[in-house]
Scaffold this motif. Structure first.
Motif, PDB file in Angstrom:
ATOM      1  N   UNK A 269       0.848  -1.191   0.000  1.00 33.55           N
ATOM      2  CA  UNK A 269       0.000   0.000   0.000  1.00 33.55           C
ATOM      3  C   UNK A 269       0.883   1.241   0.000  1.00 33.55           C
ATOM      4  N   UNK A 270       0.281   2.365  -0.370  1.00 31.25           N
ATOM      5  CA  UNK A 270       1.000   3.650  -0.387  1.00 31.25           C
ATOM      6  C   UNK A 270      -0.003   4.771  -0.214  1.00 31.25           C
ATOM      7  N   UNK A 271       0.489   5.939   0.195  1.00 29.96           N
ATOM      8  CA  UNK A 271      -0.340   7.116   0.419  1.00 29.96           C
ATOM      9  C   UNK A 271      -0.029   8.191  -0.602  1.00 29.96           C
ATOM     10  N   UNK A 272      -1.041   8.997  -0.930  1.00 27.43           N
ATOM     11  CA  UNK A 272      -0.793  10.187  -1.727  1.00 27.43           C
ATOM     12  C   UNK A 272      -0.002  11.184  -0.897  1.00 27.43           C
TER      13      UNK A 272
ATOM     14  N   UNK B 255      -0.578  14.208  -0.055  1.00 29.80           N
ATOM     15  CA  UNK B 255      -1.359  14.970   0.926  1.00 29.80           C
ATOM     16  C   UNK B 255      -1.987  14.084   1.986  1.00 29.80           C
ATOM     17  N   UNK B 256      -1.767  12.778   1.917  1.00 29.62           N
ATOM     18  CA  UNK B 256      -2.281  11.861   2.921  1.00 29.62           C
ATOM     19  C   UNK B 256      -3.754  11.540   2.797  1.00 29.62           C
ATOM     20  N   UNK B 257      -4.378  11.956   1.718  1.00 27.22           N
ATOM     21  CA  UNK B 257      -5.823  11.738   1.592  1.00 27.22           C
ATOM     22  C   UNK B 257      -6.149  10.362   1.020  1.00 27.22           C
ATOM     23  N   UNK B 258      -5.414   9.934   0.012  1.00 29.33           N
ATOM     24  CA  UNK B 258      -5.756   8.702  -0.698  1.00 29.33           C
ATOM     25  C   UNK B 258      -4.815   7.570  -0.317  1.00 29.33           C
ATOM     26  N   UNK B 259      -5.421   6.423  -0.048  1.00 25.26           N
ATOM     27  CA  UNK B 259      -4.680   5.210   0.270  1.00 25.26           C
ATOM     28  C   UNK B 259      -4.845   4.243  -0.893  1.00 25.26           C
ATOM     29  N   UNK B 260      -3.718   3.850  -1.477  1.00 27.94           N
ATOM     30  CA  UNK B 260      -3.718   2.921  -2.597  1.00 27.94           C
ATOM     31  C   UNK B 260      -3.211   1.570  -2.118  1.00 27.94           C
ATOM     32  N   UNK B 261      -4.011   0.521  -2.303  1.00 23.98           N
ATOM     33  CA  UNK B 261      -3.624  -0.814  -1.847  1.00 23.98           C
ATOM     34  C   UNK B 261      -3.571  -1.758  -3.037  1.00 23.98           C
ATOM     35  N   UNK B 262      -2.552  -2.619  -3.048  1.00 24.45           N
ATOM     36  CA  UNK B 262      -2.407  -3.663  -4.057  1.00 24.45           C
ATOM     37  C   UNK B 262      -2.926  -4.983  -3.500  1.00 24.45           C
TER      38      UNK B 262
END
Length: 682
Positions: free
Chosen positions: A535-538, A540-547
């Motif tokens: 996983x990773x964050x944008x 600005x900390x708003x969006x969480x991207x998960x694989x």
């Protein structure tokens, strides 16, 4: 008989080009004396009136006959009268007041009611009695609206009285005019406090006129700044000098626009605002837009293609001797770090083409190779094979090797930069190591985990890290190695610090993201349908991207609040292509590009994929690697550059297409190949 016509050219002799130019250079305008606002009759004052313009204040039928009321635009959405009013306002703002006046005369449409014009002139002149009087003539609906508008005007009158040192006038305005309005009692208390402060400054100042003037100026400055901040109307260009009332009075007019209906008082530069909104909508609708500070043309709709996306492999870095598992740019975008199966991490410097060209002859000796053991630096480091050869074509930026970090006794699975980019943490099978990015020397070795360290993340203060391991422990550790706190957890695969250090996010083999709230001392989770692998964050900390293990990705919106994480009920977007298959390896993706508009990921198909974040659409499939692409990283300060790491032992640097492509690849040192053409399929 004498002719009244303009003299013609002699028979058989055409007019000269200069004469034709002078005749056609400037169209005729109506006589400015034909002002409807003064009730004059155009026919009585101007016999040579232009055809089709017969507008008289006293003849509404004639005026209506000469003006079409049909809406404008292909869809008929533009009100003609409003459009003309905005044109008149825009012409005046551009300095063409005479042309705006002529348009008003020709159209019979006034920009604003005369009461509004008089109100604006009175405010700019500081004539507060006239300004409040004109407010009463506007017919504002509701007494509260009228009181709000009066409060805005009288508040400025009060402030300027304080600036002038006239406490008696300020007190009279406060008691007899502001207080009876019965609005904003908290602001009245603030104004009264400023009056007391002004009196104190005046009484404590010296008897000399210069000292007294200085004291009053200081008290007035504080008053104006506080009121501007409290009203929330501080403009982007900064507060004006309180000693100069011009800008403060213009702020009063802007505040009045939020109270007085727009039909009566046009918002400032409204036409420009509408045009900018249209341009922003066009830019936002463009899938490939990736260039900051662009100024779209007004003459055509904005659209761009893949030329703004990094699709060309401009460098291939071959300094790793085995699979490259992870890479990450520094926060300022000036460095890149990579690590992998060969038990080393490499620090790279990102240089502009000009700096690379000027220093390319000395790049070979600038790299360092950190020694083994606990990271002692070896003097006289290895040659910088990542540098660009002299005379090679330059495209955008160039990546050159700076330090090789040696010391781990096993593969390195993960690395992360400290918030100030001065340190780098590497997670290996043997330990967690901390490196000085300036010198490449090892600062510390952390042995608080008993099994391989899989991940780490920095807290915003740069003094602590949270680490995960196969030993089923999640730990917060200080830079001196002291374990502050630990949790019992499954084998940790990824860990993040979010929302200013308040939350810790962790993934395991479970089908959820664990969320630890350090402030509330609570634990929650974001549920998933499949096991997670990274996983990773944008930014600005708003969006969480998960694989996910299905080689698809979910994007979770955690809210725009910088201090609190919103627990979303479902993903905001899903990214999955038709050729994706079950993942056997850890693939790390990221958000990147301008404003994190794109999702970038590797794949087991040896390709790099680019998705549009908002729509979830796959935009590009980039070829170039010959093995699984394990990790990708988008330069946080350069939207036209990203990097990818692969099992083929290489790192590819991707940039936007060059202005002029060369005929073929150019060699750049032992371990780098510069290419001017990549392969991209859409």
């Amino acid at each position: 008989m004498t002719s009244r016509k303009a003299p013609q050219a002699e028979a058989g002799r055409p007019e000269s080009p200069e004469a034709l130019l002078l005749r056609a250079k400037r169209p005729r305008l109506l006589d400015r004396t034909n002002s409807m606002t003064h009730g004059s009759d155009p026919s009585a004052r101007h016999n040579g009136q232009s055809p089709g313009i017969k507008v008289a204040r006293g003849d509404p039928a004639a005026a209506a006959a000469t003006r079409s009321t049909a809406p404008l635009g292909r869809r008929g959405m533009v009100d003609r009268t409003q459009y003309v009013r905005l044109l008149e306002q825009a012409l005046s703002a551009l300095g063409f007041a005479d042309v705006a006046e002529q348009l008003e005369l020709a159209s019979g449409i006034a920009n604003q009611p005369p009461q509004v014009n008089q109100l604006q002139r009175a405010v700019l002149a500081g004539d507060w009695a006239t300004a409040t009087q004109q407010l009463g003539l506007l017919g504002l609906q509701g007494s509260h609206t009228l009181q709000e508008a009066k409060f805005i005007i009288l508040e400025q009158a009060y402030v300027e009285a304080l600036q002038a040192g006239d406490s008696a006038a300020a007190l009279g305005c406060l008691r007899e005019q502001l207080a009876p309005l019965g609005v904003h009692p908290e602001r009245l208390h603030l104004l009264a406090a400023r009056l007391m402060g002004s009196r104190h400054n005046h009484s404590s100042s010296s008897s000399s006129s210069s000292s007294s003037g200085s004291g009053n100026s200081g008290g007035a400055a504080v008053t104006q700044a506080d009121l501007a901040a409290d009203s929330g109307r501080v403009e982007a260009e900064g507060a004006a000098d309180p000693g100069e009332p011009g800008e403060a009075r213009r702020r009063v007019l802007r505040r009045l626009q939020s109270v007085i209906p727009a039909e009566a008082m046009l918002p400032e530069r409204r036409l420009e605002e509408l045009v900018e909104q249209a341009l922003l909508a066009q830019v936002g609708a463009c899938r490939f837009h990736n260039t900051p500070g662009i100024r779209p043309s007004l003459l055509r709709d904005y659209a761009c293609g893949t030329e703004q996306i990094p699709t060309c492999t401009t460098q291939v870095l071959l300094d790793h001797s085995d699979e490259v598992w992870h890479l990450q740019f520094s926060h300022d975008g000036s460095m890149l770090a990579s690590c992998g199966k060969d038990q080393t991490a490499i620090l790279w410097e990102v240089r502009s083409s000009s700096s690379s060209s000027s220093s390319s002859s000395g790049d070979g000796g600038s790299g360092s190779d950190s020694g083994s053991g606990d990271g002692d630096r070896g003097e006289g480091g290895a040659a910088d094979r990542g540098g660009a050869a002299a005379g090679a074509p330059r495209v955008g930026r160039t990546v050159v090797k700076r330090h090789v970090l040696r010391g781990h006794r096993g593969p390195i699975a993960f690395l992360c930069w400290s918030p100030d980019d001065s340190k780098l943490a590497t997670c290996g099978q043997d330990a967690l190591r901390l490196w000085d990015t300036a010198t490449g020397s090892c600062l510390a070795v952390f042995l608080h985990h008993k099994e391989p360290v899989t991940c780490a993340a920095w807290f915003p203060d740069g003094q602590r890290l949270v680490t995960g391991s196969h030993d089923k422990q999640l730990c917060i550790v200080d830079l001196d190695g002291t374990v502050e706190r630990q949790w019992r957890i499954q084998r940790t695969q990824e860990v993040l610090v979010a929302k200013g250090g308040r939350y810790i996010l962790a993934t395991t083999c479970e089908r959820k993201v664990r969320v630890y709230d350090l402030q509330a001392e609570t634990e929650a989770c974001i549920p998933e349908a499949e096991p997670l692998i990274s996983m990773s964050l944008s930014r600005d900390g708003r969006y969480l991207l998960v694989n996910l293990t299905s080689n698809s990705m979910h994007l979770w919106d955690c809210g725009s609040d910088p201090g609190e994480l919103h627990m979303p009920a479902m993903p905001a977007a899903t990214f999955k292509g038709p050729s994706d298959k079950q993942s056997r390896f850890v693939v790390r993706s990221c958000l990147g590009g301008l404003d994190d508009r794109f999702v970038l990921t590797g794949s087991e198909e040896c390709r790099v994929y680019v998705y549009h974040r908002q729509s979830g659409e796959r935009l590009l499939s980039l070829e170039g690697h010959s093995g699984t692409v394990n990790s990708v990283a988008w330069n946080p300060t350069d939207p036209h550059m990203f990097a990818s790491a692969s099992d083929d032992k290489s790192i590819h640097i991707w940039q936007t297409p060059p202005a002029a492509a060369a005929s073929g690849p150019a060699a750049s040192g032992d371990g780098v190949v510069l290419l001017l053409e990549g392969s991209a399929t859409q």
